[in-house]
Design an enzyme around this catalytic site. Structure first.
Site, mmCIF file in Angstrom:
data_model
loop_
_atom_site.group_PDB
_atom_site.id
_atom_site.type_symbol
_atom_site.label_atom_id
_atom_site.label_comp_id
_atom_site.label_asym_id
_atom_site.label_seq_id
_atom_site.Cartn_x
_atom_site.Cartn_y
_atom_site.Cartn_z
ATOM 1 N N ASP A 164 -8.710 2.816 -15.058
ATOM 2 C CA ASP A 164 -8.402 1.956 -15.446
ATOM 3 C C ASP A 164 -6.339 1.996 -15.729
ATOM 4 O O ASP A 164 -6.147 2.632 -15.705
ATOM 5 C CB ASP A 164 -8.412 1.049 -16.929
ATOM 6 C CG ASP A 164 -7.760 -0.466 -16.155
ATOM 7 O OD1 ASP A 164 -8.511 -1.484 -15.528
ATOM 8 O OD2 ASP A 164 -6.853 -1.025 -17.038
ATOM 9 N N PHE A 212 -1.100 3.128 -2.084
ATOM 10 C CA PHE A 212 -1.458 1.568 -2.277
ATOM 11 C C PHE A 212 -0.707 0.894 -2.764
ATOM 12 O O PHE A 212 -0.303 1.444 -3.986
ATOM 13 C CB PHE A 212 -3.175 2.118 -2.212
ATOM 14 C CG PHE A 212 -3.911 2.311 -4.086
ATOM 15 C CD1 PHE A 212 -3.689 1.454 -4.697
ATOM 16 C CD2 PHE A 212 -3.704 3.485 -3.886
ATOM 17 C CE1 PHE A 212 -4.260 2.108 -6.068
ATOM 18 C CE2 PHE A 212 -4.331 4.432 -4.980
ATOM 19 C CZ PHE A 212 -4.346 3.693 -6.041
#
Ligand code: ITT
Length: 200
Positions: A74, A157
């Protein structure tokens, strides 16, 4: 076998490369032709990373993968001038389906005209590993930088095009995969996790 519980191809690419260079193979759920999107109901990176690892481990057990060691990541970007946002909500910022180009343009605009001292930000990556026994272990990596004046670079990204790395004088998306992994929040966390895996 090590399974990475992610639906994010950018994360998968980075983790696979680091695992590969440590001589370990890492598969994603996608590689196993399986799919799962655990609901991220936690308030912290630690909680959400644990939810993803534990739920995926249970899911894999039900599918017969009794010896799978599951990893989950995460992560997100915390911007000081925006009170730490998008932070733990980085994947939902401005709406779950909003393209990253739009999110990045919004952030550049929010910080328009601010001097470097007010552009500080950091990436966070929390990785949780869940063993077949149910044992769970969590590590955290962080990388400090600045929000760039403009988006730049085609690599990486997410928020990489707008994250300026002062020590390299480049935006994160201008770095090669190898260069990013060497310094990134994810690179740091994964290498620490691999040390622990090898110590087991
Ligand atoms: P999974 O939960 O399936 O792993 P996700 O993309 O939903 O994938 P998160 O909930 O952890 O992952 O959200 C992380 C967000 O932060 C997401 O929008 C990413 O694009 C962004 N992010 C995470 N790491 C990043 C990195 O190294 N560079 C740029 N953006 C990053």
């Amino acid at each position: 076998m090590y399974v990475f519980a992610t639906n994010n191809p950018g994360k998968a690419r980075e983790l696979k490369e680091i695992f590969g260079s440590a001589g370990l193979e890492l598969q994603t759920l996608h590689d196993l032709n399986l799919s799962l999107s655990p609901e991220e109901t936690g308030n912290t990176f630690e909680e959400n990373s644990k939810i993803k690892a534990v739920e995926t481990a249970e899911f894999l057990r039900l599918h017969g993968y009794l010896d799978a060691i599951v990893l989950a990541d995460d992560s997100g970007l915390a911007i000081d001038a925006m009170d730490g946002r998008p932070g733990v909500d980085s994947a939902l910022f401005l709406g779950a389906d909003t393209p990253h180009g739009q999110r990045n343009a919004f952030i550049i605009n929010e910080l328009h005209g601010k001097p470097p001292g007010e552009r500080t930000a950091y990436f966070v990556c929390v990785i949780t590993c869940c063993w077949p026994s149910g044992e769970v272990l969590t590590v955290r990596g962080e990388l400090e930088g600045l929000i760039a004046q403009a988006a730049k670079g085609e690599n990486g990204f997410g928020y990489d095009p707008i994250f300026y790395v002062p020590t390299l004088d480049k935006n994160m998306a201008e770095l090669s995969q190898e260069e990013k992994n060497k310094i990134s929040h994810r690179g740091q966390a994964v290498r620490e996790m691999i040390k622990k895996l090898k110590g087991k």
